[in-house]
Design an enzyme around this catalytic site. Sequence first.
Site, mmCIF file in Angstrom:
data_model
loop_
_atom_site.group_PDB
_atom_site.id
_atom_site.type_symbol
_atom_site.label_atom_id
_atom_site.label_comp_id
_atom_site.label_asym_id
_atom_site.label_seq_id
_atom_site.Cartn_x
_atom_site.Cartn_y
_atom_site.Cartn_z
ATOM 1 N N GLU A 1 -43.139 2.122 1.514
ATOM 2 C CA GLU A 1 -42.246 2.802 2.020
ATOM 3 C C GLU A 1 -42.570 2.539 3.643
ATOM 4 O OE1 GLU A 1 -41.939 6.155 -1.336
ATOM 5 O OE2 GLU A 1 -42.622 6.874 0.410
ATOM 6 N N ARG B 1 -47.891 15.883 1.964
ATOM 7 C CA ARG B 1 -47.335 16.400 0.728
ATOM 8 C C ARG B 1 -47.598 17.773 0.704
ATOM 9 N NH1 ARG B 1 -44.058 13.402 -2.667
ATOM 10 N NH2 ARG B 1 -44.503 15.187 -3.998
ATOM 11 N N ARG C 1 -40.566 22.782 2.767
ATOM 12 C CA ARG C 1 -39.434 22.809 1.763
ATOM 13 C C ARG C 1 -39.115 24.473 1.500
ATOM 14 N NH1 ARG C 1 -41.144 18.002 -2.062
ATOM 15 N NH2 ARG C 1 -39.674 16.515 -1.299
ATOM 16 N N LYS D 1 -34.749 14.729 5.799
ATOM 17 C CA LYS D 1 -33.353 14.260 5.157
ATOM 18 C C LYS D 1 -32.291 14.896 5.775
ATOM 19 C CE LYS D 1 -35.815 13.976 0.338
ATOM 20 N NZ LYS D 1 -36.046 14.544 -1.051
ATOM 21 N N HIS E 1 -39.151 14.147 2.620
ATOM 22 C CA HIS E 1 -39.576 13.261 1.776
ATOM 23 C C HIS E 1 -41.250 12.931 2.052
ATOM 24 C CE1 HIS E 1 -40.497 9.672 -0.784
ATOM 25 N NE2 HIS E 1 -41.003 8.958 0.457
ATOM 26 N N ASN F 1 -33.850 18.782 -0.460
ATOM 27 C CA ASN F 1 -34.966 19.597 -0.098
ATOM 28 C C ASN F 1 -35.772 19.345 1.248
ATOM 29 O OD1 ASN F 1 -35.757 17.274 -1.048
ATOM 30 N ND2 ASN F 1 -36.894 17.789 -2.761
ATOM 31 N N THR G 1 -41.677 20.178 -4.739
ATOM 32 C CA THR G 1 -40.264 19.543 -4.731
ATOM 33 C C THR G 1 -39.202 20.437 -5.058
ATOM 34 O OG1 THR G 1 -41.340 17.678 -5.833
ATOM 35 C CG2 THR G 1 -38.779 17.546 -6.107
ATOM 36 N N PHE H 1 -30.800 12.134 -11.954
ATOM 37 C CA PHE H 1 -30.460 12.597 -10.590
ATOM 38 C C PHE H 1 -30.190 11.392 -9.756
ATOM 39 C CE2 PHE H 1 -34.757 13.387 -11.225
ATOM 40 C CZ PHE H 1 -35.500 12.423 -10.143
ATOM 41 N N TYR I 1 -35.322 4.320 -3.488
ATOM 42 C CA TYR I 1 -35.644 5.420 -4.502
ATOM 43 C C TYR I 1 -35.618 4.697 -6.008
ATOM 44 C CZ TYR I 1 -36.092 9.794 -2.386
ATOM 45 O OH TYR I 1 -36.563 11.043 -1.531
HETATM 46 N N1 UDP Z 1 -34.657 15.240 -7.252
HETATM 47 C C1 UDP Z 1 -33.788 15.861 -7.711
HETATM 48 N N2 UDP Z 1 -33.805 16.537 -8.992
HETATM 49 C C2 UDP Z 1 -34.957 16.670 -9.872
HETATM 50 C C3 UDP Z 1 -36.099 15.982 -9.226
HETATM 51 C C4 UDP Z 1 -36.018 15.527 -8.087
HETATM 52 O O1 UDP Z 1 -32.504 16.060 -7.259
HETATM 53 O O2 UDP Z 1 -35.016 17.194 -10.898
HETATM 54 C C5 UDP Z 1 -34.632 14.574 -5.913
HETATM 55 C C6 UDP Z 1 -35.244 15.645 -5.160
HETATM 56 O O3 UDP Z 1 -34.478 15.527 -3.482
HETATM 57 C C7 UDP Z 1 -36.853 14.908 -4.851
HETATM 58 C C8 UDP Z 1 -36.281 13.405 -5.175
HETATM 59 O O4 UDP Z 1 -35.191 13.403 -6.027
HETATM 60 O O5 UDP Z 1 -37.268 15.089 -3.434
HETATM 61 C C9 UDP Z 1 -37.558 12.533 -5.443
HETATM 62 O O6 UDP Z 1 -38.134 13.116 -6.672
HETATM 63 P P1 UDP Z 1 -39.619 13.396 -6.748
HETATM 64 O O7 UDP Z 1 -40.105 13.827 -8.255
HETATM 65 O O8 UDP Z 1 -40.269 12.117 -6.418
HETATM 66 O O9 UDP Z 1 -39.963 14.756 -5.806
HETATM 67 P P2 UDP Z 1 -40.737 14.542 -4.332
HETATM 68 O O10 UDP Z 1 -41.763 13.259 -4.243
HETATM 69 O O11 UDP Z 1 -39.818 14.004 -3.196
HETATM 70 O O12 UDP Z 1 -41.278 15.834 -4.058
HETATM 71 MG MG MG Z 2 -41.607 11.367 -4.984
#
Ligand code: UDP
Ligand code: MG
Length: 135
Positions: A126, A85, A102, A9, A115, A112, A91, A57, A49
Site C-alpha cells: 500500500e 489499527r 472510528r 477517507k 484505513h 468509517n 471496522t 460491498f 481494494y
Molecule cells: N466494508 C463495508 N462493509 C462491510 C465490510 C467492510 O462497507 O461489511 C468497507 C469498510 O469501509 C472497510 C472496508 O470495506 O473499512 C475494508 O474492509 P476490511 O474488512 O478490510 O476492514 P478494515 O481493514 O478497513 O477495518
Molecule cells: Mg482491511
Amino acid sequence: MERTFGIIKPDAVEAKYSGRIISRIEEEGFNIVAMKKVHIAKDKAEEFYAVHKERPFYDELTTFLSSGPIIVMVLEKADAIKGWRNLMGATNPAEAEENTLRKLYARSLGENAVHGSDAPETAKQEIAFFFPELS
Ligand code: UDP
Ligand code: MG
C-alpha cells in the site's frame, strides 16, 4: 521502527476531521513520514481494494473511496501496524472502542473515516501504491 500506511477517507475529509485525526496521530507518537491529499478515480480505488473484489460491498466501497479527496499517509513508530489499527478501532464504528478514531469520527460501517494496513506485506504494497518514491 515499523512503517504502515493510512488513509483519511472521504467522509472524514469532507467533515473536516482531518486536522483532529492528524493531531491525534502525532499525539500517539507516530512520525508522519509522508502525506498527501489526492482524489483518486474509481479504477484506482478498485485496484487498491482488489483484495475485496468478490465481496458484496466492493462496488459501494470503491465508489465511496473515489467520491472525494482523501489523505494518504505513511506512518512510522515501533509496532506501527498494530498501533495504527488500534488507534483506528473496529471496522464497524458501532463496535469500536471509546476514543478510537472510528468511534469518534466514522459515520457507518462503510463510511468509517480511516484505513490502515493489516500486515507487513500489505503495508509494503500500500505504501508503494501511493508513494512509489519511498520503496
Ligand atoms: N466494508 C463495508 N462493509 C462491510 C465490510 C467492510 O462497507 O461489511 C468497507 C469498510 O469501509 C472497510 C472496508 O470495506 O473499512 C475494508 O474492509 P476490511 O474488512 O478490510 O476492514 P478494515 O481493514 O478497513 O477495518
Ligand atoms: Mg482491511
